[in-house]
Every structure is written in C-alpha cells, then in structure tokens.
Design a protein around this motif. Structure first.
Motif, PDB file in Angstrom:
ATOM      1  N   GLN A  33       0.827  -1.205   0.000  1.00  0.00           N
ATOM      2  CA  GLN A  33       0.000   0.000   0.000  1.00  0.00           C
ATOM      3  C   GLN A  33       0.864   1.260   0.000  1.00  0.00           C
ATOM      4  OE1 GLN A  33      -3.419   0.201  -0.335  1.00  0.00           O
ATOM      5  NE2 GLN A  33      -2.914   2.373  -0.613  1.00  0.00           N
ATOM      6  N   LEU A  34       1.950   1.248   0.790  1.00  0.00           N
ATOM      7  CA  LEU A  34       2.839   2.400   0.805  1.00  0.00           C
ATOM      8  C   LEU A  34       3.495   2.588  -0.560  1.00  0.00           C
ATOM      9  CD1 LEU A  34       4.184   4.710   2.321  1.00  0.00           C
ATOM     10  CD2 LEU A  34       5.969   3.111   3.046  1.00  0.00           C
ATOM     11  N   LYS A  36       2.262   1.767  -3.371  1.00  0.00           N
ATOM     12  CA  LYS A  36       1.215   2.297  -4.238  1.00  0.00           C
ATOM     13  C   LYS A  36       1.025   3.791  -3.993  1.00  0.00           C
ATOM     14  CE  LYS A  36      -3.685   1.607  -5.409  1.00  0.00           C
ATOM     15  NZ  LYS A  36      -4.929   0.845  -5.078  1.00  0.00           N
ATOM     16  N   ASP A  37       0.985   4.186  -2.719  1.00  0.00           N
ATOM     17  CA  ASP A  37       0.816   5.596  -2.367  1.00  0.00           C
ATOM     18  C   ASP A  37       1.970   6.453  -2.882  1.00  0.00           C
ATOM     19  OD1 ASP A  37      -1.512   4.893  -1.072  1.00  0.00           O
ATOM     20  OD2 ASP A  37      -0.628   4.927   0.945  1.00  0.00           O
ATOM     21  N   LYS A  38       3.176   5.879  -2.892  1.00  0.00           N
ATOM     22  CA  LYS A  38       4.371   6.600  -3.330  1.00  0.00           C
ATOM     23  C   LYS A  38       4.638   6.431  -4.831  1.00  0.00           C
ATOM     24  CE  LYS A  38       5.599   8.133   0.755  1.00  0.00           C
ATOM     25  NZ  LYS A  38       5.690   9.582   1.060  1.00  0.00           N
ATOM     26  N   ASN A  39       3.705   5.761  -5.514  1.00  0.00           N
ATOM     27  CA  ASN A  39       3.830   5.541  -6.961  1.00  0.00           C
ATOM     28  C   ASN A  39       5.114   4.793  -7.320  1.00  0.00           C
ATOM     29  OD1 ASN A  39       2.734   5.709  -9.569  1.00  0.00           O
ATOM     30  ND2 ASN A  39       3.944   7.528 -10.046  1.00  0.00           N
ATOM     31  N   TYR A 206       6.621   4.132   8.479  1.00  0.00           N
ATOM     32  CA  TYR A 206       5.252   3.773   8.090  1.00  0.00           C
ATOM     33  C   TYR A 206       4.707   2.677   8.996  1.00  0.00           C
ATOM     34  CZ  TYR A 206       1.565   1.870   5.005  1.00  0.00           C
ATOM     35  OH  TYR A 206       0.384   1.400   4.485  1.00  0.00           O
TER      36      TYR A 206
END
Length: 270
Positions: A33-34, A36-39, A206
């Motif tokens: 998820q992290l 994904k959030d950070k592309n 995180y």
C-alpha cells in the motif's frame, strides 16, 4: 489490496499447499500500500514457489503493466540439496490458472544460482526469496536481488530466524555486514524485509504508525517494537507471551472480531 481483499483471497486459497499465512500477507500488503501511495512501480520476483500459495498473493498485488516472474526447480528435486520445499510445476500452473489474475511472464525452471540480472530483468519493487535454505544459496539470492531491485524496492526473506534453517540466518547477517547500504527494516510472521538504507527508514516509519498496523489488523495479540539488528534499527512484530484466553482484553478482542466478521458478511450479501 485492502485487508478485506487479502483475507478473502487467503480463504479462497486455504487448501493450496504451502507455508504462507494471512498475517504474512497482511504484513507485506501494508508495504504494498505504501509503494502504491508513493507511486513505486515495478515487477515482482519470487524464488521458490512450491505450489503457488504466495505467488497467487503476489500476483494479486500487480498493477497495470507490472508482472510476476518466478523461479523454481519444480520436478528436478535431485537439485534440492537442502530439502527445503518440494515444488510441482503442474500444481503451480493449475493453481495460478485457478486463483491468479495474470499469467506469469517469466518462469525459470532451474536453480536460482543459474539466474542473472540480464536473464530476469531489473527494477523489481518486491523480490521474495524462498528457495534453497543453505547459507550459500540464500546469500546468492540476496546478492541477485540487490542487482535487480528498484531503488525503493524491498527484499523479502522467508524463514529468516528458524532454528531448523540456520543457513538463512547466517546469510542474512553476512549480507548486512558486507552491504552497509542495505538495512533489514522489519521482521515478523516468518518474513524479514530488507531495503536500501534511505527507503528502509521510510518503510519503518510507516510501520511504526499505529494507524497502519490497526488498519492491516496487525495489532493484538501481536505487538511491535524497534530493536537493533546488525547495527541498524529494525521493527519487530511479535506474539504477546502468555495471552490468557479468559482475560477481559482477549474476550473483548474476540467479540469485536466476531462482530466485524458479521458486518463484513452482511456487506458482501448486499
């Protein structure tokens, strides 16, 4: 994947042979998820797939043009000198067809010591090592992973501190001692996560956030603390000792989980 999706997939694949529990999936899912959030975009690689239990999970983490590539000796078990797992190609392909969402792009049927960055490619955001369990085998896989890793990618090592596989632990310690630009930033649920130093701090921060752990259901009866390992700070998930099933805290915890399950079932039916 959301925690709900991860648990749903774990339930669907519970009869697939292998050693990959839902807590491991939630642990890695939180890091996904992290990313994904950070592309952070990149393929996923897995050494040692057995019947595909963890490979199915990684397959479901893929986004857009990302691919899952794997290596296993499969039916060439005479090469399995450490007797760590007994992969089967037919079972693997059938399970991936049944439960996977995307076809495996590169399937290498060989010892991982035969692999090179040129053969398997680079820029992997996740590199899961669960192949041979001798020190030499695990150490080769770790070095291979570093050559193929995305700048902010993670290496996931299976069985990092098992007393029956001390070779893997030896390999991890030697690798970290000789590669100061990498850090083991988290351990738990039979997985050790490694990344480049700068990225590892971001990942650790995180995981330290209680909101992250709560969202991914990585709280009670598990706890989290920072510890020092090979001169680096590392987050550690561990099972709280002597959890009393009759304690008020545990009874409340179980009732909340039961209520959440009922709510989830009702939502699925709508």
């Amino acid at each position: 994947m959301t925690p709900k999706e991860i648990k749903k997939l774990a339930k669907k694949t519970q009869n697939v042979g292998g050693w990959f529990d839902v807590e491991s999936a939630l642990f890695i899912g939180s890091i996904n998820q992290l990313q994904k959030d950070k592309n952070i975009v990149g393929d996923i690689y897995e050494i040692g797939v057995h019947f595909g239990k963890s490979a199915i999970f990684f397959n479901h983490l893929l986004k857009g043009s990302e691919n899952l590539n794997v290596c296993d000796i499969f039916n060439n078990q005479h090469l399995n000198t450490s007797n760590s797992g007994f992969g089967n190609k037919d079972f693997f392909l059938q399970n991936m067809k049944t439960f996977g969402k995307k076809e495996v792009l590169i399937l290498s049927e060989c010892l991982s010591s035969s692999l090179t960055p040129e053969a398997i490619g680079k820029n992997y955001r996740m590199f899961h090592i669960d192949g041979g369990h001798t020190k030499e085998e695990a150490l080769y896989d770790l070095h291979l992973a570093t050559q193929c890793l995305h700048e902010k990618g993670i290496i996931i090592v299976d069985d990092p501190f098992r007393h029956d596989w001390p070779g893997v632990t030896e390999a991890i310690i030697e690798f970290l001692q000789n590669n100061s630009n990498f850090s083991a930033f988290a351990v738990g649920f039979n997985k050790l996560l490694i990344a480049k130093k700068e990225a590892s701090q971001e990942y650790l921060t995180y995981l330290q956030n209680s909101v992250t752990r709560e969202f991914y259901d990585l709280t009670y009866p598990y706890s989290f603390k920072r510890i020092k390992f090979v001169n680096r700070q590392m987050g550690c998930f561990f099972h709280l000792p002597q959890v009393n099933p009759k304690s008020l805290k545990y009874i409340v915890y179980k009732r909340i989980k039961k209520l959440q399950k009922r709510i989830s079932i009702k939502a699925d039916k709508k």
